[in-house]
Design a protein around this motif. Structure first.
Motif, mmCIF file in Angstrom:
data_model
loop_
_atom_site.group_PDB
_atom_site.id
_atom_site.type_symbol
_atom_site.label_atom_id
_atom_site.label_comp_id
_atom_site.label_asym_id
_atom_site.label_seq_id
_atom_site.Cartn_x
_atom_site.Cartn_y
_atom_site.Cartn_z
ATOM 1 N N SER A 27 3.324 -0.282 -34.952
ATOM 2 C CA SER A 27 2.933 0.144 -33.606
ATOM 3 C C SER A 27 3.992 -0.150 -32.552
ATOM 4 N N SER A 28 5.108 -0.745 -32.948
ATOM 5 C CA SER A 28 6.102 -1.196 -31.975
ATOM 6 C C SER A 28 6.898 -0.072 -31.332
ATOM 7 N N GLY A 29 7.008 1.055 -31.999
ATOM 8 C CA GLY A 29 7.846 2.131 -31.491
ATOM 9 C C GLY A 29 9.286 2.018 -31.970
ATOM 10 N N ASP A 30 9.712 0.815 -32.330
ATOM 11 C CA ASP A 30 11.079 0.600 -32.823
ATOM 12 C C ASP A 30 11.061 -0.483 -33.904
ATOM 13 N N PRO A 31 10.532 -0.132 -35.083
ATOM 14 C CA PRO A 31 10.398 -1.135 -36.144
ATOM 15 C C PRO A 31 11.719 -1.820 -36.511
ATOM 16 N N ARG A 32 12.795 -1.066 -36.526
ATOM 17 C CA ARG A 32 14.097 -1.652 -36.894
ATOM 18 C C ARG A 32 14.480 -2.774 -35.935
ATOM 19 N N SER A 33 14.329 -2.530 -34.646
ATOM 20 C CA SER A 33 14.661 -3.534 -33.638
ATOM 21 C C SER A 33 13.765 -4.766 -33.768
ATOM 22 N N VAL A 34 12.485 -4.534 -33.981
ATOM 23 C CA VAL A 34 11.548 -5.655 -34.145
ATOM 24 C C VAL A 34 11.962 -6.507 -35.344
ATOM 25 N N LEU A 35 12.240 -5.856 -36.463
ATOM 26 C CA LEU A 35 12.643 -6.592 -37.667
ATOM 27 C C LEU A 35 13.951 -7.342 -37.455
ATOM 28 N N MET A 36 14.895 -6.734 -36.761
ATOM 29 C CA MET A 36 16.169 -7.411 -36.488
ATOM 30 C C MET A 36 15.941 -8.664 -35.635
ATOM 31 N N HIS A 37 15.115 -8.551 -34.603
ATOM 32 C CA HIS A 37 14.804 -9.722 -33.770
ATOM 33 C C HIS A 37 14.107 -10.797 -34.592
ATOM 34 N N PHE A 38 13.188 -10.375 -35.440
ATOM 35 C CA PHE A 38 12.463 -11.336 -36.267
ATOM 36 C C PHE A 38 13.413 -12.070 -37.206
ATOM 37 N N VAL A 39 14.277 -11.326 -37.883
ATOM 38 C CA VAL A 39 15.198 -11.935 -38.845
ATOM 39 C C VAL A 39 16.147 -12.904 -38.139
ATOM 40 N N ARG A 40 16.598 -12.541 -36.953
ATOM 41 C CA ARG A 40 17.488 -13.444 -36.199
ATOM 42 C C ARG A 40 16.787 -14.731 -35.801
ATOM 43 N N SER A 41 15.469 -14.693 -35.655
ATOM 44 C CA SER A 41 14.723 -15.884 -35.254
ATOM 45 C C SER A 41 14.278 -16.734 -36.446
ATOM 46 N N ALA A 42 14.499 -16.236 -37.659
ATOM 47 C CA ALA A 42 14.031 -16.933 -38.860
ATOM 48 C C ALA A 42 14.827 -18.208 -39.111
ATOM 49 N N SER A 43 14.138 -19.221 -39.599
ATOM 50 C CA SER A 43 14.801 -20.469 -39.996
ATOM 51 C C SER A 43 15.582 -20.218 -41.282
ATOM 52 N N PRO A 44 16.475 -21.128 -41.651
ATOM 53 C CA PRO A 44 17.195 -20.960 -42.922
ATOM 54 C C PRO A 44 16.258 -20.818 -44.125
ATOM 55 N N ASP A 45 15.172 -21.603 -44.166
ATOM 56 C CA ASP A 45 14.216 -21.495 -45.278
ATOM 57 C C ASP A 45 13.520 -20.131 -45.269
#
Length: 123
Positions: free
Chosen positions: A86-104
């Motif tokens: 529902s975000s309108g820009d799934p790629r951008s959302v996923l990129m932001h999420f991955v950048r915020s992920a911890s090393p684990d």
């Protein structure tokens, strides 16, 4: 959790935390430590969750016994999928999420992706 009201989420927490199935009375007892609710309120919430496909139920003598239809993890993943879609820009959302992920978390994402077969991978 997305798609659930506050009381529905509390009821689901009780069911996810419990081994096996629970009756309305058992769910009410668990919830009574943090809030004052009527039996019929919990019964209605469980009936609504059943109608929405969030819980299963089986008759046991004269009362239904309820269980989650999916695990907590599956429900969270489904909610995440709905948010991404529902975000309108799934790629951008996923990129932001991955950048915020911890090393684990990044390692877990890599492991999951290594085990996924994509249609474009077939030759």
């Amino acid at each position: 959790m997305r798609g659930l009201g506050e009381l529905e989420a509390a009821v689901m927490d009780v069911l996810w935390s419990a081994p096996g199935t629970r009756t309305v009375r058992e769910v009410l007892t668990e919830l009574s430590s943090s809030r004052k609710l009527a039996y019929t309120t919990v019964m209605t919430v469980l009936d609504n969750l059943h109608r929405k496909g969030r819980v299963t139920r089986e008759m046991d003598q004269r009362a239904y016994r309820y269980a989650p239809a999916t695990s907590r993890e599956e429900a969270v993943a489904r909610a995440l999928r709905e948010l991404i879609d529902s975000s309108g820009d799934p790629r951008s959302v996923l990129m932001h999420f991955v950048r915020s992920a911890s090393p684990d978390e990044s390692d877990t994402i890599r492991e999951a992706l290594d085990g996924v077969d994509h249609p474009s991978d077939e030759r």
